[in-house]
Design a protein around this motif. Structure first.
Motif: not given
Length: 280
Positions: A72-74, A116-123
């Motif tokens: 799991x990755x937050x 919460x994948x959209x918290x990461x940058x789109x690139x």
């Protein structure tokens, strides 16, 4: 380095091995059937739903049922591609490559869950594309290699579409590579059972907490950061199990985390006095 049986590794992403008791999850629809069918077909999944409705616990239960390790990755604003894939690090007098959690999952045939994948940058999330479609591959530019996903690998991401702004959303090119499962809060009867079991409290107390939670979810105010999730109801129940009054437990575990607005906070306190009347 591959994980040994029974080993639990936490470096670069929390790992979970599906041994022992199944994580408690109460299905509310056909989500378990859809997840397992998608996994068997090598399809990636996106879980959509409000914070605290059980998405993470669901993935843990599915990993247990499928007998696969779970990493799991937050996700957060500063998450880089290197955080997911890996990087060179100095160890003593030499430079060594250290796999990131996504690469570990690809090599080991684990399920990788990006919360919460959209918290990461789109690139950063673009690196998921060749893994999420028919190729099931992970290019690692720094090593000059492309890894084929090991048998058993699965990719699962989650986000809260009601909370994220339009500036933080999954790219269409990402979401169309995935099977979507919609999550919501369970029915009152199911939620009461979950709260009672997880908090270790009497069903009647759980029923009062759920009734209050539902009332908060019906509020229309901009001062609430989130609605009352099943998670915060369980937290309140655990405080009650420790001897706190229902009012004190609800103020600390429900009202406090939901808002910093003084006016809204007073309104929640008044609701607590109305809905949570039983002495405990």
């Amino acid at each position: 380095m591959p994980q040994l049986p029974g080993e639990l590794e936490h470096q670069n992403g929390a790992a979970y091995l599906p041994d022992g008791e199944r994580p408690y999850y109460q299905p509310v629809g056909n989500e378990e059937t859809v997840f397992k069918a998608a996994y068997r077909q090598g399809l990636s999944l996106v879980l959509k739903g409000p914070t605290g409705c059980g998405k993470t616990r669901f993935v843990e239960a599915m990993a247990h049922d499928l007998r696969r390790p779970l990493i799991t990755v937050a996700c957060h604003d500063d998450l880089t591609t290197a955080d997911l894939v890996g990087r060179y690090l100095l160890r003593g007098d030499e430079t060594v490559w250290v796999d990131g959690p996504l690469t570990r999952a690809v090599r080991e045939g684990a399920i990788c869950y990006l919360d919460e994948v959209v918290e990461a940058r789109q690139d950063t999330t673009v690196v998921l594309h060749p893994l999420a479609d028919y190729r099931r591959q992970l290019p690692i530019e720094r090593l000059g290699v492309t890894l084929d996903a090991a048998p058993g690998f699965g990719l699962v991401v989650s986000y809260n579409p009601g909370y994220q702004s339009v500036l933080k959303d999954l790219k269409d090119s990402t979401r169309q590579r995935m099977v979507a499962i919609e999550f919501g809060f369970p029915t009152p009867e199911v939620e009461e059972g979950i709260v009672a079991r997880e908090a270790g409290i009497e069903p009647a107390v759980a029923a009062e907490l759920v009734r209050f939670g539902q009332a908060v979810r019906r509020l229309e105010t901009g001062g609430l950061r989130e609605v009352a999730s099943t998670r915060v109801l369980i937290a309140a129940g655990r405080l009650i199990a420790e001897g706190l009054s229902m009012r004190d437990a609800a103020l600390a575990a429900i009202a406090g985390p939901l808002t910093d607005d003084a006016v809204v906070g007073r309104g929640l306190a008044e609701m607590i006095d109305v809905y949570l009347t039983a002495p405990h």
